[in-house]
Design an enzyme around this catalytic site. Sequence first.
Site, short mmCIF file in Angstrom:
data_model
loop_
_atom_site.label_atom_id
_atom_site.label_comp_id
_atom_site.label_asym_id
_atom_site.label_seq_id
_atom_site.Cartn_x
_atom_site.Cartn_y
_atom_site.Cartn_z
N SER A 165 -14.82 -4.37 1.77
CA SER A 165 -14.84 -5.83 1.86
C SER A 165 -14.13 -6.31 3.13
O SER A 165 -14.24 -7.46 3.52
CB SER A 165 -14.12 -6.44 0.65
OG SER A 165 -12.73 -6.16 0.72
N ASP A 309 -7.10 -0.83 -5.66
CA ASP A 309 -5.85 -0.19 -5.25
C ASP A 309 -4.96 0.19 -6.44
O ASP A 309 -3.86 0.72 -6.24
CB ASP A 309 -5.07 -1.10 -4.29
CG ASP A 309 -5.72 -1.14 -2.91
OD1 ASP A 309 -6.58 -0.27 -2.62
OD2 ASP A 309 -5.38 -2.04 -2.11
N ARG A 340 -10.02 9.51 -2.00
CA ARG A 340 -9.20 9.30 -3.21
C ARG A 340 -9.89 9.78 -4.48
O ARG A 340 -9.35 9.60 -5.58
CB ARG A 340 -8.80 7.83 -3.35
CG ARG A 340 -7.72 7.43 -2.39
CD ARG A 340 -7.29 5.97 -2.58
NE ARG A 340 -6.22 5.66 -1.65
CZ ARG A 340 -5.81 4.43 -1.37
NH1 ARG A 340 -6.39 3.40 -1.95
NH2 ARG A 340 -4.82 4.24 -0.52
N ARG A 384 -0.85 5.87 -2.05
CA ARG A 384 -1.22 5.70 -3.48
C ARG A 384 -1.33 7.05 -4.18
O ARG A 384 -1.07 7.15 -5.38
CB ARG A 384 -2.50 4.86 -3.60
CG ARG A 384 -2.33 3.51 -2.91
CD ARG A 384 -2.99 2.35 -3.55
NE ARG A 384 -2.88 1.20 -2.66
CZ ARG A 384 -1.87 0.34 -2.62
NH1 ARG A 384 -0.85 0.46 -3.46
NH2 ARG A 384 -1.85 -0.67 -1.75
N LYS A 410 3.80 3.28 3.78
CA LYS A 410 2.64 2.51 4.27
C LYS A 410 2.58 1.16 3.55
O LYS A 410 2.28 0.14 4.15
CB LYS A 410 1.34 3.30 4.05
CG LYS A 410 0.11 2.59 4.60
CD LYS A 410 -1.13 3.44 4.44
CE LYS A 410 -2.32 2.85 5.18
NZ LYS A 410 -2.91 1.67 4.54
O1 LIG Z 1 -8.64 -6.78 2.53
C1 LIG Z 1 -7.63 -6.13 2.21
O2 LIG Z 1 -6.47 -6.48 2.52
C2 LIG Z 1 -7.83 -4.88 1.43
C3 LIG Z 1 -9.05 -4.59 0.88
C4 LIG Z 1 -9.32 -3.39 0.05
O3 LIG Z 1 -10.10 -2.49 0.82
P1 LIG Z 1 -11.70 -2.28 0.63
O4 LIG Z 1 -12.36 -3.59 0.76
O5 LIG Z 1 -12.04 -1.35 1.75
O6 LIG Z 1 -11.90 -1.65 -0.71
C5 LIG Z 1 -8.02 -2.71 -0.35
O7 LIG Z 1 -8.28 -1.40 -0.81
C6 LIG Z 1 -7.04 -2.64 0.78
O8 LIG Z 1 -5.84 -2.03 0.37
C7 LIG Z 1 -6.67 -4.00 1.30
C1 LIG Z 2 -6.64 1.26 1.19
C2 LIG Z 2 -5.48 0.67 1.44
O1 LIG Z 2 -5.18 0.02 2.58
P1 LIG Z 2 -5.99 -0.18 3.95
O2 LIG Z 2 -7.46 -0.13 3.65
O3 LIG Z 2 -5.56 -1.50 4.46
O4 LIG Z 2 -5.56 0.95 4.87
C3 LIG Z 2 -4.41 0.63 0.39
O5 LIG Z 2 -3.41 -0.08 0.61
O6 LIG Z 2 -4.51 1.30 -0.63
#
Ligand SMILES: O=C(O)C1=C[C@@H](OP(=O)(O)O)[C@@H](O)[C@H](O)C1
Ligand SMILES: C=C(OP(=O)(O)O)C(=O)O
Length: 434
Positions: A165, A309, A340, A384, A410
């Site tokens: 996204s 997440d 993951r 994670r 992180k």
């Molecule tokens: O827009 C954001 O801040 C995030 C979107 C998510 O990623 P995806 O859209 O790749 O799943 C999430 O996993 C990530 O930790 C943060």
């Molecule tokens: C996937 C993650 O972060 P990002 O995509 O921003 O690296 C997360 O925080 O689990």
Amino acid sequence: MDVIVRPTPELRGEIGALSSKNYTTRYLLVAALAEGTSTIYYPAHSEDSDAMRRCIADLGAVLEEDEEKIVITGFGRHPKDIKELNVGNAGAVLRFLLAIAALSPDITFVNTYPDSLGKRPHDDLIESLQSMGVEIEHRDGKLPITVRGGAPKGGKIKVSGAVSSQFLSALLFLTPLLEEDSEIEVVYDLKSKVVIGQTLEVLEQAGIVIHASEDLMNYKVPGRQSYQAREYTVQGDYPGSAAILAAAAVTNSDVKVHRLMEQSKQGERAIVDVLRMMEVPLTHENGVVHVRGNGQLQPIEFDGDAATDAVLAMVAAAVFAEGTSRFYNVENLRYKECDRITDYLNELRKAGADVEERQAEIIVHGRPGELPGGVTINAHYDHRVIMALTVVGLRCQQPLVIKDAHHVAKSYPGFFDHITALGGNVEWVENGTL
Ligand SMILES: O=C(O)C1=C[C@@H](OP(=O)(O)O)[C@@H](O)[C@H](O)C1
Ligand SMILES: C=C(OP(=O)(O)O)C(=O)O
């Protein structure tokens, strides 16, 4: 640094949730894109949020920070002409800034984590930006990436949301600043759709107008808008807290986590409902989640895309359930800090868990007793994975050594301090061996 996680039958105490990573990165960005001075209360402190601080400062924002707040004077639609940006291992920060870099003549995003962010795909966003007249040099859609922008065109823009996204969020941050109006159409699919709700909420708070269709697949974005300087308060973080709540669920516990808003747009607040469905005794009132775990959990079926997440923490809890759990619609977990699904399940198996994978699914055959443990875990650079394996380690017969557990920083540098405060038996060591 490594961490040794030793068997811990009981957790007790109260902690305040860390501040939300997703809201912090977004508020820092919209404050940088405003022309005046914004204030963000309780921003997160972690490698990812620090990456956003560093990058917006490099792009010309002025930051002043104390214990409670950060005050930011933005650069508006005119980022400083710089040659290089280093986002560390932060995926969202990279994707959002790839779009903002389209306002600059020539910026290279360097590759400092070749085995983690360096392996993640960005083609879908690159293609959208190229269709807007931005020149981009890349290696197979991966870092290092050079963006040669200047005057990106609006108009009709397509973006795929099948992998992340974050590509759509990136375009939603950029397009209000363009000369032309834009129409964004999401093609194929939109994973982690709930996260777009957080992007739209923050954009609205920053005074930006966007017309989104109900299914979040089509957007009308008027051009020539300005981000307003505002005051923001960052809420508590559900994804990080999910690991603490899962730890409380698999032990005999009496644990309270404060600062978790019931009404949050974070999809990962589903951890509370999932644990409830697993029949973990808990309450959620006035922003406090109170778990009184007895170590007994029922299996569940869950659409993990709604809480991307928190899935690893949920799986860690399901490892001890009395039956088989299934987490489906989770393919995009493969495109995160590590794979993951495959990488995580391999580490869980080492500890003694009975797990299976499909392309878009994790199946967990619960083992309600303790797992054997007594093995060394590879963190795969993934905060994670580190947190979820800690949950599992607390209920193993023998300790787990988690190599390179410092990568937890992180998103949640204080994670092991919080586990220790609750009575968890964890220890940082230089070179962990069994
Ligand atoms: O827009 C954001 O801040 C995030 C979107 C998510 O990623 P995806 O859209 O790749 O799943 C999430 O996993 C990530 O930790 C943060
Ligand atoms: C996937 C993650 O972060 P990002 O995509 O921003 O690296 C997360 O925080 O689990």
